[in-house]
Design an enzyme around this catalytic site. Structure first.
Site, mmCIF file in Angstrom:
data_model
loop_
_atom_site.group_PDB
_atom_site.id
_atom_site.type_symbol
_atom_site.label_atom_id
_atom_site.label_comp_id
_atom_site.label_asym_id
_atom_site.label_seq_id
_atom_site.Cartn_x
_atom_site.Cartn_y
_atom_site.Cartn_z
ATOM 1 N N GLU A 39 3.458 -13.686 -14.713
ATOM 2 C CA GLU A 39 2.936 -12.503 -14.033
ATOM 3 C C GLU A 39 2.381 -11.467 -14.990
ATOM 4 O OE1 GLU A 39 5.756 -10.212 -11.697
ATOM 5 O OE2 GLU A 39 7.401 -10.896 -12.946
ATOM 6 N N LYS A 91 8.310 -14.256 -15.560
ATOM 7 C CA LYS A 91 7.903 -13.098 -16.383
ATOM 8 C C LYS A 91 6.611 -13.408 -17.118
ATOM 9 C CE LYS A 91 10.180 -11.259 -14.792
ATOM 10 N NZ LYS A 91 10.574 -10.244 -13.879
ATOM 11 N N GLU A 114 13.381 -17.407 -14.145
ATOM 12 C CA GLU A 114 13.022 -15.990 -14.291
ATOM 13 C C GLU A 114 12.110 -15.791 -15.508
ATOM 14 O OE1 GLU A 114 13.050 -13.374 -12.659
ATOM 15 O OE2 GLU A 114 13.103 -11.679 -14.025
ATOM 16 N N HIS A 160 11.015 -36.670 -15.568
ATOM 17 C CA HIS A 160 10.596 -37.258 -14.292
ATOM 18 C C HIS A 160 9.186 -36.826 -13.909
ATOM 19 C CE1 HIS A 160 14.489 -39.031 -13.654
ATOM 20 N NE2 HIS A 160 15.059 -37.858 -13.892
ATOM 21 N N TRP A 172 -3.334 -2.598 -1.492
ATOM 22 C CA TRP A 172 -3.170 -3.986 -1.934
ATOM 23 C C TRP A 172 -3.756 -4.817 -0.805
ATOM 24 C CZ3 TRP A 172 -0.615 -8.466 -0.335
ATOM 25 C CH2 TRP A 172 -0.453 -9.454 -1.319
ATOM 26 N N ASN A 182 -0.411 1.347 6.125
ATOM 27 C CA ASN A 182 0.307 0.369 5.332
ATOM 28 C C ASN A 182 0.919 -0.617 6.322
ATOM 29 O OD1 ASN A 182 2.086 -0.987 3.643
ATOM 30 N ND2 ASN A 182 3.558 0.696 3.568
ATOM 31 N N GLY A 183 0.570 -1.900 6.220
ATOM 32 C CA GLY A 183 1.095 -2.882 7.169
ATOM 33 C C GLY A 183 -0.016 -3.772 7.678
ATOM 34 N N ARG A 196 2.652 0.283 -5.474
ATOM 35 C CA ARG A 196 2.637 -0.405 -4.181
ATOM 36 C C ARG A 196 1.347 -1.187 -3.951
ATOM 37 N NH1 ARG A 196 6.700 1.634 -0.885
ATOM 38 N NH2 ARG A 196 5.732 0.630 0.883
ATOM 39 N N CYS A 241 0.833 -1.202 0.000
ATOM 40 C CA CYS A 241 0.000 0.000 0.000
ATOM 41 C C CYS A 241 0.869 1.253 0.000
ATOM 42 C CB CYS A 241 -0.948 0.082 1.184
ATOM 43 S SG CYS A 241 -1.884 -1.416 1.450
ATOM 44 N N LYS A 280 4.262 -3.896 -6.761
ATOM 45 C CA LYS A 280 5.704 -3.817 -7.002
ATOM 46 C C LYS A 280 6.502 -4.066 -5.731
ATOM 47 C CE LYS A 280 9.273 -2.561 -9.552
ATOM 48 N NZ LYS A 280 9.719 -3.696 -10.375
HETATM 49 C C1 G6P Z 1 7.446 -8.259 -6.044
HETATM 50 C C2 G6P Z 1 7.701 -7.789 -7.463
HETATM 51 C C3 G6P Z 1 8.827 -8.597 -8.079
HETATM 52 C C4 G6P Z 1 10.062 -8.501 -7.214
HETATM 53 C C5 G6P Z 1 9.785 -8.928 -5.772
HETATM 54 C C6 G6P Z 1 10.926 -8.596 -4.845
HETATM 55 O O1 G6P Z 1 6.890 -9.516 -6.063
HETATM 56 O O2 G6P Z 1 6.542 -7.904 -8.252
HETATM 57 O O3 G6P Z 1 9.115 -8.109 -9.378
HETATM 58 O O4 G6P Z 1 11.072 -9.290 -7.757
HETATM 59 O O5 G6P Z 1 8.640 -8.255 -5.266
HETATM 60 O O6 G6P Z 1 11.049 -7.195 -4.754
HETATM 61 P P1 G6P Z 1 12.350 -6.429 -4.341
HETATM 62 O O7 G6P Z 1 11.936 -4.982 -4.330
HETATM 63 O O8 G6P Z 1 12.736 -6.907 -2.970
HETATM 64 O O9 G6P Z 1 13.400 -6.721 -5.337
#
Ligand code: G6P
Length: 604
Positions: A486, A483, A479, A502, A73, A99-100, A27, A2, A599
């Site tokens: 998400e 991508k 990775e 397997h 969020w 926030n929290g 956020r 948030c 994010k």
């Molecule tokens: C969220 C984001 C990811 C990111 C992760 C860790 O899930 O959507 O893209 O890799 O947090 O975030 P940080 O800010 O700790 O790299």
């Protein structure tokens, strides 16, 4: 999680709050709201959905010189109008954004607030009622008294219609900073929200509060001791938040990678001694010789970049190294050793699980090096030493440039440690040259975007996909699958290539494509074997490789330049970003803000 914002001063607070909320949407973006003191009434406007919707539906007469705002969020309660912040007390005097998570919210509802009629399912509403219930003359005293009853993490901002000259804020575990203006003051969960107004900020520490008025501010602890903080300059640039002609931030940030990597390398390569210089790591050569283990921690893409890094550390230093999700590490009572180098990775520097892992390591006497993108962030401040990515703000929820920049910084660190231990000048020189060439090589991958966009049609038509690779290719596969998932919402799973047989091979068929990450290394023949097994079951294959020769049977190939084997994962990751982007584009997804995500994940 948030975003929170606040304004007190001579201007109308509402447009300032709206604009800041748009910047804070990364956020969380499932609902948003503002509260202002308007005349002698507290006016709240909030609703489920994006900030744009909040702005579009705002009543014309919503204005005031003091106000707070929030973008959410959801944790406690679905994203509905009622659960959106701000929350108010029953008399509509006090408004709170938070926030929290208040951990003892249910207990407080059942005990001290047993007579209150609640209008939402949130833990935050508890705070509004608790503050209103304190019989203190000053708002800051009422907030302080309420917080002494509360357990959990919070960043909060509070206004009270009966004291319309001030905002009271507090922090415990969730970031809050004050923005200092002339005749006006701001509050935000990070400095980027205030970029249009001020770069003078005061970061609050845990268990710290502040009261802001138009002409001044005061900081103090939850125990009412003054802390007398001074403003510092926040390193935020106005232009970093423009899309610069790109359709969305993800596209912009993918294309910023040559420059971001250049910045990560800048001033850190020592060609003469074939090594890397990293100013902030605080490790003498003797310390490095004493290391017996390296442990990398992070969440999401930071964790996957950590896996790439751990492999680099092991191969260049011959020190056993591994990476682990910070969320797992922090809860399994890990053994902390004095001769282990712990590395915490975080783009935002605010991810709760990563922060908690850092604190756990420090509590047990370990040493943590932070690799962080956001200067002044909580993790950056909490670590004993650190390296900044200098990648500039990353706005799109999906990490791209910070993944590559992190991998590059980890490679620099591996080279630095390696040159102290196992790597000789010739090998060091080989890596230095390869590192310096990366920005240009990434630009070459990006120049082939049109071909990758065409390949995206193979995945866009599928409901599920596999990503496989061996050793240097496997972490890139993880990775890449992340991508795709998400940003496009297509189910994707990554496996070590040999694990396919397997179990997962049972699913391979013409409808499920497999993306095979196959660098031209010593495992090439093995990967060709995996491709043959997939093809024999009718599965389409998209290959990502640095090999110039065509691979028989594959539907499409993305070719990247060749670098030194240790650095190949960095280049192989880039086409996978473009692939996910173009699949999402073809499917009309909300690219910068995928559903359900945020994010910066500042909750557990
Ligand atoms: C969220 C984001 C990811 C990111 C992760 C860790 O899930 O959507 O893209 O890799 O947090 O975030 P940080 O800010 O700790 O790299």
């Amino acid at each position: 999680m948030c975003g929170i914002v606040g304004y007190v001063g001579g201007r109308d607070a509402v447009p300032i709050l709206f604009e800041a909320l748009q910047r804070l949407e990364y956020r969380g973006y499932d609902s948003a709201g503002v509260a202002v003191v308007s005349g002698d009434a507290l006016k709240v406007h909030k609703r489920a959905g994006r900030v744009d919707e909040l702005v579009r539906t705002a009543p014309k007469r919503l204005r005031g010189h003091v106000g707070i705002g929030h973008t959410r969020w959801a944790t406690h309660g679905e994203p509905t109008d009622a659960n959106a912040h701000p929350h108010v007390d029953s008399a509509n005097h006090v408004a709170v954004v938070h926030n929290g998570i208040i951990e003892n919210a249910s207990e407080l509802r059942a005990t001290v607030l047993a007579d209150v009629v609640f209008t939402s399912q949130t833990d935050t509403e508890v705070l509004a009622h608790l503050i209103a219930a304190q019989h203190e003359a000053e708002l800051e005293e009422a907030v302080r008294a309420a917080l002494l009853l509360v357990e959990g993490a919070y960043g909060i901002a509070v206004i009270d219609v009966r004291q319309p000259d001030r905002i009271v804020v507090a922090r415990n575990g969730s970031p809050v900073l004050l923005g200092i203006g002339k005749g006006e003051h701001f509050v935000a969960s990070d400095a980027s929200a205030l970029v249009r107004h001020t770069d003078q900020v005061v970061y609050l520490d845990d268990r710290e509060m502040a009261v802001l008025e138009a002409d001044g501010f005061r900081t103090f602890t939850l125990d009412a001791e003054d802390t007398e903080k001074r403003p510092t300059t926040a390193p935020v640039s106005k232009t970093a938040y423009d899309k610069a002609g790109h359709a969305d931030y993800m596209h912009k940030e993918i294309h910023e990678q040559p420059v971001a990597v250049e910045r990560a390398l800048s001033g850190r390569i020592d060609r003469r001694f074939a090594t890397a210089h990293l100013g902030g790591i605080d490790l003498s050569p003797r310390d490095v010789l004493a290391l017996r283990r390296i442990k990398v921690l992070g969440c999401g893409s930071a964790y996957y970049a950590g896996l790439v890094g751990a492999q680099l550390f092991e191969s260049l230093t011959r020190i056993p190294a591994d990476a682990e999700a910070a969320s797992e590490f922090r809860y399994r009572n890990p053994v902390i050793e004095a001769d282990t180098l712990y590395i915490a990775i975080s783009q935002s520097g605010e991810t709760f699980d990563t922060l908690a892992a850092v604190q756990e390591i420090k509590r047990k006497g370990g040493r943590v090096l932070g690799i962080v993108n956001t200067p002044g962030s909580t993790i950056a401040r909490e670590c004993n030493a650190g390296i900044y990515l200098h990648a500039g703000p990353e706005v799109s929820v999906t990490s791209t440039k910070t993944f590559t920049s992190t991998a590059v910084v980890l490679a620099l660190l591996a080279l630095h440690l390696g040159r102290i231990r196992d790597v000789g000048p010739a090998d060091g020189g080989r890596l230095v040259r390869a590192l310096a060439a990366l920005p240009e090589q990434i630009a070459l991958v990006l120049a082939a975007e049109d071909a990758i966009a065409e390949t995206a049609t193979v995945l866009a038509a599928a409901s599920s996909a596999f990503y496989i690779g061996r050793v240097r290719g496997y972490h890139v596969a993880l990775e890449g699958a992340q991508k795709l998932k998400e940003v496009s919402y297509i189910h994707a799973e990554a496996y070590p290539a040999a694990e396919l047989k397997h179990g997962p091979l049972a699913l391979v068929c013409p409808d499920i494509p497999t993306v095979v990450i196959t660098p031209c290394d010593e495992l090439w023949d093995k990967n060709m074997g995996s491709i043959a097994e997939i093809r024999a079951r009718g599965g389409p294959v998209v290959a990502v490789t640095d090999a110039a020769t065509p691979i028989p049977g594959v539907t499409a190939t993305a070719v990247v330049p060749t670098t030194e084997p240790e650095l190949q994962p960095i280049l192989l990751a880039v086409p996978l970003q473009l692939l996910a982007y173009h699949v999402a584009l073809a499917l009309g997804r909300d690219i910068d803000k995928p559903r359900n995500l945020a994010k910066s994940v500042t909750v557990e």
